[in-house]
Design an enzyme around this catalytic site. Structure first.
Site, short mmCIF file in Angstrom:
data_model
loop_
_atom_site.label_atom_id
_atom_site.label_comp_id
_atom_site.label_asym_id
_atom_site.label_seq_id
_atom_site.Cartn_x
_atom_site.Cartn_y
_atom_site.Cartn_z
N HIS A 24 1.10 -1.27 -0.01
CA HIS A 24 -0.06 -0.05 0.14
C HIS A 24 0.80 1.23 0.05
CE1 HIS A 24 -2.98 -2.98 0.72
NE2 HIS A 24 -3.79 -2.32 1.69
N HIS A 79 -15.05 -4.47 2.63
CA HIS A 79 -14.17 -3.38 2.83
C HIS A 79 -13.70 -2.98 1.44
CE1 HIS A 79 -10.66 -0.96 3.82
NE2 HIS A 79 -9.77 -1.91 4.04
N GLU A 81 -11.25 -0.69 0.43
CA GLU A 81 -9.76 -0.53 -0.01
C GLU A 81 -9.52 -1.24 -1.33
OE1 GLU A 81 -6.95 -0.66 2.97
OE2 GLU A 81 -5.46 0.64 1.84
N ASP A 83 -7.41 -3.16 -2.70
CA ASP A 83 -6.76 -4.49 -2.56
C ASP A 83 -7.87 -5.49 -2.44
OD1 ASP A 83 -6.91 -3.39 -0.12
OD2 ASP A 83 -5.25 -4.69 0.91
N HIS A 146 -10.11 -1.28 9.30
CA HIS A 146 -9.30 0.09 9.77
C HIS A 146 -9.40 1.20 8.85
CE1 HIS A 146 -6.51 -0.29 6.11
NE2 HIS A 146 -7.06 -1.27 5.96
N ASP A 165 -9.82 -6.83 7.06
CA ASP A 165 -8.53 -6.81 7.35
C ASP A 165 -8.06 -7.15 8.71
OD1 ASP A 165 -7.53 -6.14 4.89
OD2 ASP A 165 -7.79 -4.01 5.22
N TYR A 193 1.68 -6.70 11.30
CA TYR A 193 0.40 -6.28 10.53
C TYR A 193 -0.30 -5.26 11.48
CZ TYR A 193 -3.50 -6.72 7.70
OH TYR A 193 -4.92 -6.04 6.91
N HIS A 226 -6.38 -11.04 4.62
CA HIS A 226 -4.83 -11.37 4.30
C HIS A 226 -4.18 -12.45 4.94
CE1 HIS A 226 -4.34 -7.55 1.67
NE2 HIS A 226 -4.95 -6.99 2.92
#
Lengths: 400, 53
Positions: A24, A79, A81, A83, A146, A165, A193, A226
């Site tokens: 990121h 989420h 984001e 990814d 997050h 996440d 992480y 992840h």
């Protein structure tokens, strides 16, 4: 890695990014990562999350090995984001879903990312459930864990938590379950992480863990977006998150520095010697060798941070400014700091570093320490004195 | 009337605007916002806010 059944009728259909290093744009993922997406075969076949846009065809073929894409009814966006949603427009196009579920903040984010028209978006509120036929999905808003849009999807019939996440780790692997790895190593990756991504929101993590306990959710499996899936040790990662979020500290100091002609490094080593003599665990990390995310990974459970930079053009060296900007944003709590460095003629760097540490809420038991040009034995004795005082402060802090 | 900042996500509560979507009328001082009100961006409670500046 091919699609894999993780529960009867529930498949991991994610992709493995073996060669990712830059996560990121702000952290390093030295072991690569995975982007986990999950497919639940039911009366309403449902896809949970997607992958980065560059992997859209990988996701397509993963799903196609199980069902035709048009057989999917629902998409859940936990989420937004990129990814996890980059491939969403492509998937919407291929699937023509009946509904796309997200949190209220998620819907706003979907609009702001993809500017869609005619997508069958439907918001779900915290605590709301939908039926897939044989199974239900219970949604929990997890704002700022997050991002504002983040949510969990819990399938009670499977005791399965799809956790976005949270509880993730950056590990590219062909072994997607926790019990196929060394547990301590996994927890270290999870801590790294957490520290680099979730640490600023620790107060919310504590509230969320309370909510999960109060709701009495039975959790047999945690499937993050992840890394590996927690099927054998879900309670271990839950209790690890409690510990990360409480920011339990060890008698440990991270000494982070940059140096020009080695004088500042000498000062750092003298401080480290004094700390070690007092039984404090130390990590001495040059910013030329370690990325800021690696330093933060180490500092995660450290009670003290020692920042050292020579003065260059009336300020600190650029790598230290980079590190301090990053560190301050992650909002570590309840820590001790110190600043020092060598200088030639003006000597602003230690004061400038101390100011940032203060702004970040650190306690600074000692004044910034500076030495002109090359330290002699007496100067290094001053550094050791600073180390002894820090050791004292660290012991007081961790005994509380 | 002072603005208050959410220490979790950075959202700024501006009393001139209030938070009408969540039942707080424009012109409401932060002190008078209901105790069960939460940050409209991140969901943090009132105790996570600090005065701006």
């Amino acid at each position: 890695m091919p699609a894999m059944e993780i529960r009867k009728g529930i498949y991991w259909v994610g992709v493995t990014d073996w060669n990712l290093q830059n996560f990121h744009g702000y952290a390093l993922a030295r072991r690569g990562t995975t982007y986990n997406a999950y497919l639940v075969l039911d009366d309403k076949t449902t896809l949970f999350d997607t992958v980065p846009v560059k992997f859209k065809w990988d996701l397509y073929h993963q799903i196609r090995s199980l069902v035709r894409l048009e057989e999917i009814d629902y998409i859940v966006v936990n989420h937004v984001e990129m990814d996890h949603s980059g491939a969403l427009p492509f998937m919407v196009d291929k699937i023509s879903p009946e509904k796309i579920f997200s949190s209220p903040m998620g819907e706003k984010s979907v609009h702001a990312h993809f500017h869609p028209s005619g997508w069958p978006l439907e918001t779900v509120k915290d605590g709301q459930s939908i039926s897939l036929g044989q199974r239900n999905v219970h949604f929990m808003e997890t704002r700022m864990l997050h991002w504002p849009d983040s949510m969990f999807s819990y399938i009670p019939e499977e005791k399965l938590l799809i956790s976005s996440d949270a509880f993730g780790q950056n590990i590219a692997t062909s072994k997607i379950f926790d019990d196929q790895h060394d547990l301590n190593q996994l927890l270290r990756e999870a801590r790294h992480y957490y520290t680099n991504i979730i640490l600023p929101y620790s107060p919310l993590v504590l509230k969320l863990l309370d909510r999960v306990m109060e709701a009495g959710l039975e959790i047999d499996m945690i499937a993050p977006d992840h890394g590996v899936i927690w099927r054998t040790h879900p309670e271990k990662i839950l209790s690890a998150y409690q510990e990360f979020a409480e920011q339990k500290l060890k008698p440990k100091a991270v000494l982070v520095f940059d140096t020009m002609w080695g004088s500042t490094e000498k000062m750092v080593k003298a401080v480290a010697d004094a700390l070690q003599a007092e039984g404090i665990d130390v990590r001495v990390m040059s910013l030329k060798s370690f990325h800021h995310s690696d330093v933060m990974g180490e500092f995660s459970d450290g009670a003290a941070l020692v920042c050292a930079s020579p003065t260059h053009n009336n300020g600190m060296l650029p790598l230290m400014a980079d590190f301090l900007t990053y560190m301050k944003g992650l909002k570590p709590r309840n820590r001790i700091g110190a600043a020092l460095g060598s200088y030639g003629w003006s000597g602003e760097a230690p004061g400038a570093m101390a100011k940032i540490l203060e702004e970040a809420g650190f306690e600074l038991p000692q004044n910034p320490l500076r030495v002109q040009f090359v330290p002699n034995h007496e100067h290094l004795a001053e550094c050791k004195k600073l180390g002894l005082a820090l050791a004292e402060a660290i012991k007081n802090k961790v005994s509380k | 009337m002072n603005k208050w900042v959410c220490t979790i996500c950075g959202y700024v509560y501006d009393p001139a605007e209030g938070d009408p979507d969540n039942g707080v009328a424009a012109g409401t001082r932060f002190e008078d916002v209901p105790e069960d009100w939460v940050c409209p961006v991140c969901g943090a409670g009132k105790d996570s806010f600090a005065p701006e500046g």
